[in-house]
Motif scaffolding. Structure first.
Motif, PDB file in Angstrom:
ATOM      1  N   ALA A  56      35.892  58.465  31.961  1.00  0.00           N
ATOM      2  CA  ALA A  56      37.314  58.224  31.755  1.00  0.00           C
ATOM      3  C   ALA A  56      38.105  58.636  32.992  1.00  0.00           C
ATOM      4  CB  ALA A  56      37.804  58.999  30.539  1.00  0.00           C
ATOM      5  N   PHE A  57      39.246  58.021  33.212  1.00  0.00           N
ATOM      6  CA  PHE A  57      40.112  58.404  34.318  1.00  0.00           C
ATOM      7  C   PHE A  57      41.550  58.336  33.852  1.00  0.00           C
ATOM      8  CE2 PHE A  57      39.978  53.856  34.410  1.00  0.00           C
ATOM      9  CZ  PHE A  57      41.222  53.451  34.839  1.00  0.00           C
ATOM     10  N   ASP A  58      42.427  58.948  34.630  1.00  0.00           N
ATOM     11  CA  ASP A  58      43.848  59.009  34.289  1.00  0.00           C
ATOM     12  C   ASP A  58      44.617  58.099  35.230  1.00  0.00           C
ATOM     13  OD1 ASP A  58      46.420  59.575  33.644  1.00  0.00           O
ATOM     14  OD2 ASP A  58      46.287  61.743  33.956  1.00  0.00           O
ATOM     15  N   ASP A  59      45.155  57.006  34.709  1.00  0.00           N
ATOM     16  CA  ASP A  59      45.911  56.064  35.527  1.00  0.00           C
ATOM     17  C   ASP A  59      47.111  56.712  36.194  1.00  0.00           C
ATOM     18  OD1 ASP A  59      44.857  53.540  35.835  1.00  0.00           O
ATOM     19  OD2 ASP A  59      45.411  52.933  33.820  1.00  0.00           O
ATOM     20  N   GLU A  60      47.663  57.729  35.568  1.00  0.00           N
ATOM     21  CA  GLU A  60      48.870  58.331  36.112  1.00  0.00           C
ATOM     22  C   GLU A  60      48.618  58.999  37.455  1.00  0.00           C
ATOM     23  OE1 GLU A  60      51.771  57.802  34.776  1.00  0.00           O
ATOM     24  OE2 GLU A  60      50.801  56.663  33.181  1.00  0.00           O
ATOM     25  N   ASP A  61      47.364  59.342  37.725  1.00  0.00           N
ATOM     26  CA  ASP A  61      47.032  60.011  38.980  1.00  0.00           C
ATOM     27  C   ASP A  61      46.729  59.014  40.097  1.00  0.00           C
ATOM     28  OD1 ASP A  61      47.309  62.443  37.771  1.00  0.00           O
ATOM     29  OD2 ASP A  61      45.187  62.616  37.254  1.00  0.00           O
ATOM     30  N   LEU A  62      46.754  57.740  39.790  1.00  0.00           N
ATOM     31  CA  LEU A  62      46.408  56.724  40.768  1.00  0.00           C
ATOM     32  C   LEU A  62      47.671  56.082  41.316  1.00  0.00           C
ATOM     33  CD1 LEU A  62      43.465  55.057  38.838  1.00  0.00           C
ATOM     34  CD2 LEU A  62      43.319  56.749  40.663  1.00  0.00           C
ATOM     35  N   GLU A  63      47.588  55.701  42.580  1.00  0.00           N
ATOM     36  CA  GLU A  63      48.730  55.057  43.223  1.00  0.00           C
ATOM     37  C   GLU A  63      48.983  53.704  42.563  1.00  0.00           C
ATOM     38  OE1 GLU A  63      50.112  53.492  47.656  1.00  0.00           O
ATOM     39  OE2 GLU A  63      48.149  54.431  47.353  1.00  0.00           O
ATOM     40  N   ARG A  64      50.207  53.473  42.178  1.00  0.00           N
ATOM     41  CA  ARG A  64      50.547  52.217  41.522  1.00  0.00           C
ATOM     42  C   ARG A  64      50.979  51.195  42.570  1.00  0.00           C
ATOM     43  NH1 ARG A  64      50.940  52.230  36.097  1.00  0.00           N
ATOM     44  NH2 ARG A  64      50.837  54.232  35.046  1.00  0.00           N
ATOM     45  N   LYS A  65      50.276  50.094  42.612  1.00  0.00           N
ATOM     46  CA  LYS A  65      50.601  49.021  43.534  1.00  0.00           C
ATOM     47  C   LYS A  65      50.715  47.724  42.745  1.00  0.00           C
ATOM     48  CE  LYS A  65      48.086  51.062  47.439  1.00  0.00           C
ATOM     49  NZ  LYS A  65      46.991  50.859  48.431  1.00  0.00           N
ATOM     50  N   GLY A  66      51.596  46.852  43.196  1.00  0.00           N
ATOM     51  CA  GLY A  66      51.725  45.571  42.523  1.00  0.00           C
ATOM     52  C   GLY A  66      50.455  44.752  42.648  1.00  0.00           C
ATOM     53  N   PHE A  67      50.080  44.074  41.572  1.00  0.00           N
ATOM     54  CA  PHE A  67      48.876  43.232  41.563  1.00  0.00           C
ATOM     55  C   PHE A  67      49.281  41.840  41.100  1.00  0.00           C
ATOM     56  CE2 PHE A  67      45.068  42.024  38.756  1.00  0.00           C
ATOM     57  CZ  PHE A  67      44.504  41.247  39.763  1.00  0.00           C
ATOM     58  N   TYR A  68      49.107  40.868  41.977  1.00  0.00           N
ATOM     59  CA  TYR A  68      49.387  39.473  41.660  1.00  0.00           C
ATOM     60  C   TYR A  68      48.111  38.680  41.911  1.00  0.00           C
ATOM     61  CZ  TYR A  68      54.052  41.314  41.621  1.00  0.00           C
ATOM     62  OH  TYR A  68      55.148  42.083  41.318  1.00  0.00           O
ATOM     63  N   TYR A  69      47.544  38.176  40.841  1.00  0.00           N
ATOM     64  CA  TYR A  69      46.193  37.613  40.857  1.00  0.00           C
ATOM     65  C   TYR A  69      46.205  36.161  41.298  1.00  0.00           C
ATOM     66  CZ  TYR A  69      41.407  36.807  39.089  1.00  0.00           C
ATOM     67  OH  TYR A  69      40.081  36.499  38.957  1.00  0.00           O
ATOM     68  N   ASP A  70      45.490  35.861  42.362  1.00  0.00           N
ATOM     69  CA  ASP A  70      45.333  34.504  42.870  1.00  0.00           C
ATOM     70  C   ASP A  70      44.047  33.928  42.271  1.00  0.00           C
ATOM     71  OD1 ASP A  70      44.943  32.148  44.282  1.00  0.00           O
ATOM     72  OD2 ASP A  70      45.613  32.992  46.191  1.00  0.00           O
ATOM     73  N   ARG A  71      44.187  33.280  41.117  1.00  0.00           N
ATOM     74  CA  ARG A  71      43.017  32.760  40.423  1.00  0.00           C
ATOM     75  C   ARG A  71      42.279  31.713  41.247  1.00  0.00           C
ATOM     76  NH1 ARG A  71      42.547  33.798  34.956  1.00  0.00           N
ATOM     77  NH2 ARG A  71      44.182  35.207  34.177  1.00  0.00           N
ATOM     78  N   MET A  72      43.020  30.895  41.954  1.00  0.00           N
ATOM     79  CA  MET A  72      42.368  29.855  42.753  1.00  0.00           C
ATOM     80  C   MET A  72      41.494  30.469  43.833  1.00  0.00           C
ATOM     81  SD  MET A  72      44.004  26.646  44.866  1.00  0.00           S
ATOM     82  CE  MET A  72      44.571  25.869  43.351  1.00  0.00           C
TER      83      MET A  72
ATOM     84  N   CYS B  79      34.528  38.556  43.375  1.00  0.00           N
ATOM     85  CA  CYS B  79      35.432  37.452  43.024  1.00  0.00           C
ATOM     86  C   CYS B  79      36.827  37.980  42.719  1.00  0.00           C
ATOM     87  CB  CYS B  79      34.886  36.687  41.821  1.00  0.00           C
ATOM     88  SG  CYS B  79      33.315  35.846  42.097  1.00  0.00           S
ATOM     89  N   LEU B  80      36.898  39.042  41.916  1.00  0.00           N
ATOM     90  CA  LEU B  80      38.188  39.637  41.555  1.00  0.00           C
ATOM     91  C   LEU B  80      38.899  40.178  42.792  1.00  0.00           C
ATOM     92  CD1 LEU B  80      36.973  41.502  38.353  1.00  0.00           C
ATOM     93  CD2 LEU B  80      38.467  39.499  38.404  1.00  0.00           C
ATOM     94  N   ARG B  81      38.129  40.806  43.675  1.00  0.00           N
ATOM     95  CA  ARG B  81      38.714  41.324  44.919  1.00  0.00           C
ATOM     96  C   ARG B  81      39.274  40.187  45.764  1.00  0.00           C
ATOM     97  NH1 ARG B  81      41.425  43.543  48.020  1.00  0.00           N
ATOM     98  NH2 ARG B  81      40.844  44.810  49.808  1.00  0.00           N
ATOM     99  N   SER B  82      38.581  39.062  45.806  1.00  0.00           N
ATOM    100  CA  SER B  82      39.056  37.921  46.572  1.00  0.00           C
ATOM    101  C   SER B  82      40.351  37.368  45.993  1.00  0.00           C
ATOM    102  CB  SER B  82      37.982  36.826  46.591  1.00  0.00           C
ATOM    103  OG  SER B  82      38.377  35.729  47.373  1.00  0.00           O
ATOM    104  N   GLY B  83      40.557  37.565  44.697  1.00  0.00           N
ATOM    105  CA  GLY B  83      41.786  37.122  44.049  1.00  0.00           C
ATOM    106  C   GLY B  83      42.949  38.075  44.221  1.00  0.00           C
ATOM    107  N   GLY B  84      42.747  39.157  44.952  1.00  0.00           N
ATOM    108  CA  GLY B  84      43.853  40.064  45.244  1.00  0.00           C
ATOM    109  C   GLY B  84      43.792  41.415  44.562  1.00  0.00           C
TER     110      GLY B  84
END
Length: 297
Positions: A122-138, A169-174
């Protein structure tokens, strides 16, 4: 002679799926016979035809074993699939091991490479840097099509590579890596090490719905709800441990996903994996819609 015998065995498998022709196949395991039967049955249920099949064989090693030879080879199978008024090419590449005499195939099996089970922590999301994620499915789908049957040298490759491939694949999508260096934290591959969630099927299945920022997945109830760029996780035995991960690259005319995957490298394969020798009636699936910051759950 070796190639000719292996080619005859491969054609027998193709004939069963494409033409419905059964031959005497003493070299084939019961599990593989059942997988071919399930594939043929599922094509019929989908009102879909495999109208043509082809195979290529590449022998990688031959060892003399007294009265027979042990042959390692790579089998590349292709099926031209007609789904309603559309056509697509399904492909599958498998490493196989055969035992041959000069005149017959004694045994011919796909190599087994079971998933290594490691627990996700388990991990705590609150301790992680929040960055915008916009997924490029193509872009993610383009990556899956480019690399489904090869190794991108920017990433480590594993014998069991299915989840590593989906992560790429997910990394390539952003999707942005986060959580380094904790192997049970976040999702990342860096400095020749990686998080469990990056490379282990069971861990990715736990990570996606738990993640609250950056890369995350909303679990949906059916395969029809998925889109290209989404993820399917498989628990073949139905025992609660997920063994495999695939990446959705297209939908057929029945609105069902077609997936690319590695380990047994596959392209445009029907999502259910009923044609896998690992399939059991107890199989369980997790369907994940990848969510980014442009949409709400």
């Amino acid at each position: 002679m070796v190639n000719e015998l292996l080619r005859t065995a491969a054609e027998s498998r193709l004939d069963y799926v494409v033409n419905g022709k059964t031959r005497h196949l003493p070299f084939m395991s019961d599990a593989e016979k059942l997988s071919l039967e399930r594939k043929a049955e599922e094509l019929n249920e989908r009102k879909t035809l495999a109208i043509k099949g082809s195979s290529k064989i590449k022998v990688t090693d031959i060892k003399e074993r007294g009265d027979f030879r042990e042959v390692q080879y790579i089998l590349h199978e292709k099926w031209l699939i007609q789904n309603d008024d559309s056509f697509y090419l399904e492909e599958k590449i498998v490493r196989r091991l055969a035992s041959l005499t000069d005149t017959e195939v004694l045994e011919d099996l796909a190599e087994s490479r079971p998933e290594v089970h490691q627990d996700f922590e388990a991990f705590d999301d609150e301790d992680l840097e929040r960055k915008g994620f916009y997924y490029d499915r193509m872009a993610a789908v383009q990556y899956a099509e480019r690399w489904w049957n090869s190794h991108n040298s920017q990433y480590k490759n594993f014998d069991v590579n299915c989840t590593n491939f989906v992560s790429q694949c997910l990394r390539s999508g952003g999707a942005q890596m986060r959580g380094y260096p904790g192997k049970g934290t976040g999702w990342w591959m860096q400095n020749n090490t990686w998080s469990y969630s990056w490379a282990v099927a069971h861990s990715m299945n736990l990570f996606l719905p738990r993640s609250k920022t950056g890369l995350r997945g909303i679990k949906v109830g059916s395969a029809e709800e998925l889109r290209p760029g989404d993820v399917v996780c498989y628990d073949f035995e139905g025992d609660g441990r997920f063994d495999h991960t695939t990446f959705v690259v297209a939908k057929d005319k029945n609105n069902m996903p077609l997936v690319n995957a590695q380990t047994s490298n596959s392209r445009m394969r029907y999502w259910s994996y009923k044609d896998s020798t690992a399939y059991t009636p107890n199989i369980r699936y997790s369907f994940y819609r990848i969510q980014d910051d442009s949409e709400k759950s």
